[in-house]
Design a protein around this motif. Structure first.
Motif, PDB file in Angstrom:
ATOM      1  N   ASP A 211       0.821  -1.203   0.000  1.00  0.00           N
ATOM      2  CA  ASP A 211       0.000   0.000   0.000  1.00  0.00           C
ATOM      3  C   ASP A 211       0.860   1.261   0.000  1.00  0.00           C
ATOM      4  O   ASP A 211       0.624   2.188  -0.775  1.00  0.00           O
ATOM      5  N   GLN A 212       1.867   1.285   0.835  1.00  0.00           N
ATOM      6  CA  GLN A 212       2.712   2.480   0.960  1.00  0.00           C
ATOM      7  C   GLN A 212       3.504   2.771  -0.313  1.00  0.00           C
ATOM      8  O   GLN A 212       3.573   3.924  -0.740  1.00  0.00           O
ATOM      9  N   ILE A 213       4.089   1.756  -0.899  1.00  0.00           N
ATOM     10  CA  ILE A 213       4.912   1.997  -2.084  1.00  0.00           C
ATOM     11  C   ILE A 213       4.052   2.417  -3.269  1.00  0.00           C
ATOM     12  O   ILE A 213       4.452   3.242  -4.083  1.00  0.00           O
ATOM     13  N   ARG A 214       2.855   1.882  -3.342  1.00  0.00           N
ATOM     14  CA  ARG A 214       1.941   2.303  -4.413  1.00  0.00           C
ATOM     15  C   ARG A 214       1.492   3.739  -4.200  1.00  0.00           C
ATOM     16  O   ARG A 214       1.452   4.533  -5.146  1.00  0.00           O
ATOM     17  N   ARG A 215       1.151   4.093  -2.968  1.00  0.00           N
ATOM     18  CA  ARG A 215       0.681   5.451  -2.687  1.00  0.00           C
ATOM     19  C   ARG A 215       1.753   6.502  -2.972  1.00  0.00           C
ATOM     20  O   ARG A 215       1.494   7.506  -3.628  1.00  0.00           O
ATOM     21  N   CYS A 216       2.947   6.285  -2.450  1.00  0.00           N
ATOM     22  CA  CYS A 216       3.972   7.328  -2.620  1.00  0.00           C
ATOM     23  C   CYS A 216       4.456   7.412  -4.068  1.00  0.00           C
ATOM     24  O   CYS A 216       4.714   8.502  -4.563  1.00  0.00           O
ATOM     25  N   SER A 217       4.546   6.269  -4.768  1.00  0.00           N
ATOM     26  CA  SER A 217       4.988   6.337  -6.163  1.00  0.00           C
ATOM     27  C   SER A 217       3.958   7.073  -7.018  1.00  0.00           C
ATOM     28  O   SER A 217       4.315   7.843  -7.911  1.00  0.00           O
ATOM     29  N   ARG A 218       2.685   6.882  -6.745  1.00  0.00           N
ATOM     30  CA  ARG A 218       1.635   7.598  -7.479  1.00  0.00           C
ATOM     31  C   ARG A 218       1.609   9.069  -7.092  1.00  0.00           C
ATOM     32  O   ARG A 218       1.297   9.938  -7.921  1.00  0.00           O
ATOM     33  N   SER A 219       1.924   9.349  -5.869  1.00  0.00           N
ATOM     34  CA  SER A 219       1.898  10.720  -5.383  1.00  0.00           C
ATOM     35  C   SER A 219       2.966  11.588  -6.049  1.00  0.00           C
ATOM     36  O   SER A 219       2.782  12.798  -6.192  1.00  0.00           O
ATOM     37  N   VAL A 220       4.061  10.965  -6.465  1.00  0.00           N
ATOM     38  CA  VAL A 220       5.096  11.725  -7.180  1.00  0.00           C
ATOM     39  C   VAL A 220       4.462  12.397  -8.397  1.00  0.00           C
ATOM     40  O   VAL A 220       4.568  13.613  -8.583  1.00  0.00           O
ATOM     41  N   CYS A 221       3.770  11.613  -9.197  1.00  0.00           N
ATOM     42  CA  CYS A 221       3.158  12.124 -10.424  1.00  0.00           C
ATOM     43  C   CYS A 221       2.032  13.107 -10.136  1.00  0.00           C
ATOM     44  O   CYS A 221       1.926  14.148 -10.799  1.00  0.00           O
ATOM     45  N   SER A 222       1.193  12.776  -9.177  1.00  0.00           N
ATOM     46  CA  SER A 222       0.050  13.644  -8.903  1.00  0.00           C
ATOM     47  C   SER A 222       0.500  15.002  -8.366  1.00  0.00           C
ATOM     48  O   SER A 222      -0.091  16.031  -8.711  1.00  0.00           O
ATOM     49  N   ASN A 223       1.560  15.024  -7.573  1.00  0.00           N
ATOM     50  CA  ASN A 223       2.071  16.304  -7.076  1.00  0.00           C
ATOM     51  C   ASN A 223       2.689  17.133  -8.196  1.00  0.00           C
ATOM     52  O   ASN A 223       2.566  18.359  -8.200  1.00  0.00           O
ATOM     53  N   ILE A 224       3.326  16.482  -9.157  1.00  0.00           N
ATOM     54  CA  ILE A 224       3.867  17.217 -10.315  1.00  0.00           C
ATOM     55  C   ILE A 224       2.705  17.818 -11.106  1.00  0.00           C
ATOM     56  O   ILE A 224       2.763  18.973 -11.545  1.00  0.00           O
ATOM     57  N   GLY A 225       1.649  17.038 -11.282  1.00  0.00           N
ATOM     58  CA  GLY A 225       0.472  17.549 -11.980  1.00  0.00           C
ATOM     59  C   GLY A 225      -0.128  18.755 -11.276  1.00  0.00           C
ATOM     60  O   GLY A 225      -0.475  19.757 -11.908  1.00  0.00           O
ATOM     61  N   GLU A 226      -0.264  18.660  -9.960  1.00  0.00           N
ATOM     62  CA  GLU A 226      -0.785  19.789  -9.189  1.00  0.00           C
ATOM     63  C   GLU A 226       0.136  20.996  -9.303  1.00  0.00           C
ATOM     64  O   GLU A 226      -0.326  22.131  -9.455  1.00  0.00           O
ATOM     65  N   ALA A 227       1.437  20.748  -9.237  1.00  0.00           N
ATOM     66  CA  ALA A 227       2.407  21.847  -9.351  1.00  0.00           C
ATOM     67  C   ALA A 227       2.242  22.559 -10.695  1.00  0.00           C
ATOM     68  O   ALA A 227       2.242  23.796 -10.752  1.00  0.00           O
ATOM     69  N   TRP A 228       2.091  21.790 -11.735  1.00  0.00           N
ATOM     70  CA  TRP A 228       1.993  22.367 -13.074  1.00  0.00           C
ATOM     71  C   TRP A 228       0.785  23.301 -13.175  1.00  0.00           C
ATOM     72  O   TRP A 228       0.866  24.370 -13.771  1.00  0.00           O
ATOM     73  N   ARG A 229      -0.333  22.894 -12.598  1.00  0.00           N
ATOM     74  CA  ARG A 229      -1.538  23.718 -12.656  1.00  0.00           C
ATOM     75  C   ARG A 229      -1.445  24.925 -11.717  1.00  0.00           C
ATOM     76  O   ARG A 229      -2.233  25.857 -11.836  1.00  0.00           O
ATOM     77  N   LYS A 230      -0.511  24.904 -10.793  1.00  0.00           N
ATOM     78  CA  LYS A 230      -0.348  25.998  -9.832  1.00  0.00           C
ATOM     79  C   LYS A 230       0.823  26.910 -10.179  1.00  0.00           C
ATOM     80  O   LYS A 230       1.274  27.696  -9.345  1.00  0.00           O
ATOM     81  N   ARG A 231       1.327  26.820 -11.390  1.00  0.00           N
ATOM     82  CA  ARG A 231       2.528  27.584 -11.704  1.00  0.00           C
ATOM     83  C   ARG A 231       2.298  29.088 -11.829  1.00  0.00           C
ATOM     84  O   ARG A 231       3.233  29.840 -12.035  1.00  0.00           O
ATOM     85  N   ARG A 232       1.058  29.532 -11.668  1.00  0.00           N
ATOM     86  CA  ARG A 232       0.789  30.977 -11.571  1.00  0.00           C
ATOM     87  C   ARG A 232       1.243  31.525 -10.216  1.00  0.00           C
ATOM     88  O   ARG A 232       1.377  32.729 -10.031  1.00  0.00           O
ATOM     89  N   TYR A 233       1.416  30.618  -9.266  1.00  0.00           N
ATOM     90  CA  TYR A 233       1.769  30.987  -7.890  1.00  0.00           C
ATOM     91  C   TYR A 233       3.110  30.334  -7.546  1.00  0.00           C
ATOM     92  O   TYR A 233       3.148  29.181  -7.145  1.00  0.00           O
TER      93      TYR A 233
END
Length: 105
Positions: free
Chosen positions: A20-42
């Motif tokens: 569970d942990q390795i799946r969650r954190c590995s997926r979170s890498v990508c999802s956080n990059i996606g969130e960062a990209w949409r927040k690049r105005r800030y």
């Protein structure tokens, strides 16, 4: 996806821990990059989300080390994934250090 496929081989007793942990954190890498990209105005939020992704990537490496030491993945698989995460972390550090070129003005 590689980690997801490999983690299917982990023992059942690891389902609510390592798997569970390795799946969650590995997926979170990508999802956080996606969130960062949409927040690049800030800029501060952009950097914060990239930093979160960096932390998740390092956490993934730790779990990969456990998987390797428990012989759930081969040494070769561990080496390849460690090298992949080393490249990911390197790119994240570069993006954080030079975030000005990525933000929207």
């Amino acid at each position: 996806m590689r980690i997801f496929e490999l983690s299917k081989r982990f023992p059942a007793e690891e389902k609510f821990s390592l798997t569970d942990q390795i799946r969650r954190c590995s997926r979170s890498v990508c999802s956080n990059i996606g969130e960062a990209w949409r927040k690049r105005r800030y800029p501060a939020h952009f950097v914060s989300k990239l930093s979160d992704s960096e932390g998740e990537a390092e956490e993934t490496r730790v779990w990969l080390e456990f998987a390797s030491r428990c012989n759930y993945i081969t040494e070769q698989e561990a080496k390849e994934l460690d090298e992949t995460y080393d490249r990911i972390l390197s790119q994240l550090v570069k993006m954080i250090s030079g975030h000005e070129q990525w933000v929207i003005r």
